[in-house]
Design an enzyme around this catalytic site. Structure first.
Site, mmCIF file in Angstrom:
data_model
loop_
_atom_site.group_PDB
_atom_site.id
_atom_site.type_symbol
_atom_site.label_atom_id
_atom_site.label_comp_id
_atom_site.label_asym_id
_atom_site.label_seq_id
_atom_site.Cartn_x
_atom_site.Cartn_y
_atom_site.Cartn_z
ATOM 1 N N CYS A 89 0.830 -1.200 0.000
ATOM 2 C CA CYS A 89 0.000 0.000 0.000
ATOM 3 C C CYS A 89 0.874 1.263 0.000
ATOM 4 O O CYS A 89 1.408 1.604 -1.044
ATOM 5 C CB CYS A 89 -0.977 -0.037 1.176
ATOM 6 S SG CYS A 89 -2.435 0.944 0.855
ATOM 7 N N HIS B 68 -3.373 -4.964 0.929
ATOM 8 C CA HIS B 68 -2.721 -5.517 2.127
ATOM 9 C C HIS B 68 -2.800 -7.046 2.103
ATOM 10 O O HIS B 68 -3.748 -7.625 2.657
ATOM 11 C CB HIS B 68 -3.404 -4.988 3.390
ATOM 12 C CG HIS B 68 -3.185 -3.543 3.634
ATOM 13 N ND1 HIS B 68 -2.196 -3.066 4.458
ATOM 14 C CD2 HIS B 68 -3.822 -2.460 3.146
ATOM 15 C CE1 HIS B 68 -2.234 -1.743 4.483
ATOM 16 N NE2 HIS B 68 -3.205 -1.351 3.700
ATOM 17 N N GLU C 274 -1.316 -9.102 3.801
ATOM 18 C CA GLU C 274 -1.161 -9.698 5.130
ATOM 19 C C GLU C 274 -2.493 -10.089 5.768
ATOM 20 O O GLU C 274 -2.544 -10.982 6.607
ATOM 21 C CB GLU C 274 -0.387 -8.756 6.063
ATOM 22 C CG GLU C 274 -1.083 -7.457 6.463
ATOM 23 C CD GLU C 274 -0.821 -6.293 5.510
ATOM 24 O OE1 GLU C 274 -0.603 -6.545 4.310
ATOM 25 O OE2 GLU C 274 -0.860 -5.131 5.971
HETATM 26 N N1 GLN Z 1 -1.923 6.642 3.077
HETATM 27 C C1 GLN Z 1 -2.061 5.923 1.854
HETATM 28 C C2 GLN Z 1 -3.465 6.039 1.284
HETATM 29 O O1 GLN Z 1 -4.385 6.383 1.989
HETATM 30 C C3 GLN Z 1 -1.690 4.477 2.037
HETATM 31 C C4 GLN Z 1 -2.641 3.729 2.913
HETATM 32 C C5 GLN Z 1 -2.101 2.418 3.409
HETATM 33 O O2 GLN Z 1 -0.911 2.181 3.364
HETATM 34 N N2 GLN Z 1 -2.980 1.573 3.933
HETATM 35 O O3 GLN Z 1 -3.656 5.780 0.146
#
Ligand code: GLN
Length: 542
Positions: free
Chosen positions: A384, A519, A521
């Protein structure tokens, strides 16, 4: 008929109620039953989505896009099942529901009160969206004696009368401390905590004692006598060096038998099948290899903030019989380092993970980590934000856009990563802008990504052409940089089905450089490591 199990915690917080609940779910599964696991959190936030990881640890995300307590992650990992939006509720949501009904006139002029309206709403949650599961296990957050938990416990008491005492089991998880100077374990905090429950009309049927080691029989008898249970219903829940050993420890303490005995179904239940847990236990004691993964993060020293990530890395270790040591690298420290200090920091790691995150702090350090991995052929997995920083780094250093950045961190930049203003979810258009509120408005939950044939991504996912992974983000890489990056050897190997949102980037000529906008994970299991983590460990072993 469905049986209901409620788990309360006593004496102190942080006893590991979530893991205990998850382990109980796995025991009942091992006896052949279907289960459902749920969490009730008394605090007043509507959900944990906006809570700081410092205070509340990771925000776990379900397939259907709920932002939940991290304990739901334990439930999913221990029982290899998916939780739903309807499996998690907070005090804030309960009040919200009641007040919404009041505004809509549903209470027909009645005075709206804690009892019955809030307690009824608690019971509505308990009964909602069930599908004939054999057991539903509810963990009640907080510690017995907390003011804010009282209405939840009262709701449970009333619910027991409605469905019949014989269909409800109460388990109280408590602390039995060892006092070194007296060489004794102490049962009084447990007695007092059970008395608190009794004051509220709840009498636990099984008492689970968290402690350093197994509780001696004479102390179990004492707890049994003071707390109105049989000595066999006092279960030791000692510390273990690995959480995946816990189901077997509880089984050896007789916990599954005692639960089934309470409901009168012990004699008809299956013999337990613990083969998958035995397998894990054998691997844990006999590592064949050792690697170090550097995780470049903002909340170093708060492992709960990266709970699922930590577990996913361990699952990949289990799958490869490899002890994975995590080296936590503070992204803000990295920001201040020169090249030789950075090289020194990464000199002993076999691979780097840059996990998800929000806000500008530490971002430049994460960008340096991505640059180091890219230019030194060091395995890199970006998650992400870890993908977004990699793209910013490539835009700056491969495309020569010096002020490349994300609009999350500065408006004064060439935006490579920007707010996603529109996307499709279940056939409907989602729309956001700068003024959208912060609660529950991210792009959340499982979305499909279409993988490029013959890419590293498709190889990692076993040749799949489509995958579903869970998302939690507000910003997104601008697809218009695709061609320019391709010329520099970086490809977008996963995209949203309409081709507008980049989901995965990779560098084919690199040993292992891959990053996803999701994600992975959250879907990793101890018995089935998430493919991206498995692939990272494998390449680190090479
Ligand atoms: N802050 C970034 C976004 O909102 C990444 C979010 C994250 O890593 N879950 O897109």
């Amino acid at each position: 008929m469905t049986k209901y199990i409620f788990i309360t915690g006593g004496v102190v917080s942080s006893l590991g109620k979530g893991i205990a609940s998850a382990a109980i779910g796995s025991l009942l599964q091992a006896r052949g039953f279907t289960i459902r696991q749920r969490k009730m959190d008394p605090y007043l936030n509507v959900d944990p989505g906006t809570m700081s990881p410092f205070q509340h640890g990771e925000v776990f995300v379900t397939d259907d896009g709920a932002e939940t307590d991290l304990d739901l992650g334990h439930y999913e990992r221990f029982t290899d099942s998916s939780c739903h939006q309807s499996d998690s509720i907070s005090g804030g949501r309960i009040y919200w529901n009641v007040l919404t009904k009041e505004r809509q006139g549903e209470y027909l002029g009645a005075t709206v009160q804690a009892i019955p309206h809030i307690t009824n709403e608690v019971q509505n949650f308990i009964k909602s969206d069930l599908h004939g599961e054999d057991f539903v296990i509810y963990e009640i957050g907080g510690t017995v004696g907390d003011m804010e938990g009282v209405l939840f416990l009262e709701g449970v008491r009333q619910f027991m009368n409605e469905v019949g005492r014989e269909n409800v089991l109460l388990i109280h998880l408590t602390l039995v401390p060892y006092i070194k100077t007296a060489s004794e374990v102490k049962t009084k905090p447990t007695q007092q905590s059970v008395r608190k429950l009794l004051e509220m009309g709840l009498s636990p049927n099984i008492i689970m004692c968290r402690s350093d080691s197994l509780i001696p029989d004479n102390e179990k008898r004492k707890i049994a006598m003071f707390c109105n249970v049989r000595p066999e219903d006092v279960i030791s829940a000692p510390d273990t060096d690995n959480i995946y050993k816990i189901p077997l420890v509880y089984h050896n303490e007789g916990l599954d038998d005692r639960i089934l005995n309470y409901f009168g179904i012990l004699s008809t239940a299956n013999k337990p099948d613990f083969s998958k847990w035995d397998k894990i236990k054998n691997v844990l004691g006999n590592w064949k290899h050792n690697i170090i993964i550097g995780i470049v993060a903002k909340y170093c020293g708060f492992p709960d903030a990266y709970k699922s990530l930590n577990e996913a890395v361990q699952h990949a270790g289990i799958a490869n019989e490899t002890k994975v040591n995590i080296k936590w690298i503070n992204a803000e420290d990295l920001e201040a380092m020169n090249d030789s200090q950075i090289a020194e920091t990464f000199s002993d790691v076999n691979g780097i993970i840059v996990p998800g995150g929000f806000g500008h702090r530490g971002v430049e350090g994460k960008i340096k980590a991505a640059e180091y991995a890219r230019t030194h052929n060091l395995p890199y997995l970006g998650i992400c934000l870890g993908m977004q920083v990699a793209v910013i780094e490539m835009a700056r250093h491969l495309l020569g856009i010096e002020n490349a950045n994300s609009t999350e961190f500065t408006k004064d930049c060439t935006p490579i990563i920007s707010l996603i203003t529109e996307w499709e979810k279940d056939g409907k258009k989602e729309v956001r802008d700068e003024n959208t509120g912060k609660g529950g408005t991210l792009r959340l939950g499982a979305y499909k990504s279409v993988l490029a044939p013959n890419s590293l991504a498709s190889k990692i996912y076993g040749g799949a052409t489509e995958i579903f992974e869970r998302h939690r983000h507000r910003y997104e890489m601008d697809i218009k940089f695709e061609e320019a990056l391709k010329e520099k050897g970086v490809i977008i190997s996963g995209k949203s089905p309409d081709g507008t949102l980049p989901e995965i980037i990779e560098i084919p000529a690199h040993k292992f450089f891959i990053a996803g906008q999701f994600h992975p994970e959250f879907k990793s299991r101890p018995f089935a490591a998430a493919p991206l983590f498995d692939a990272l460990v494998k390449v680190c072993l090479d």
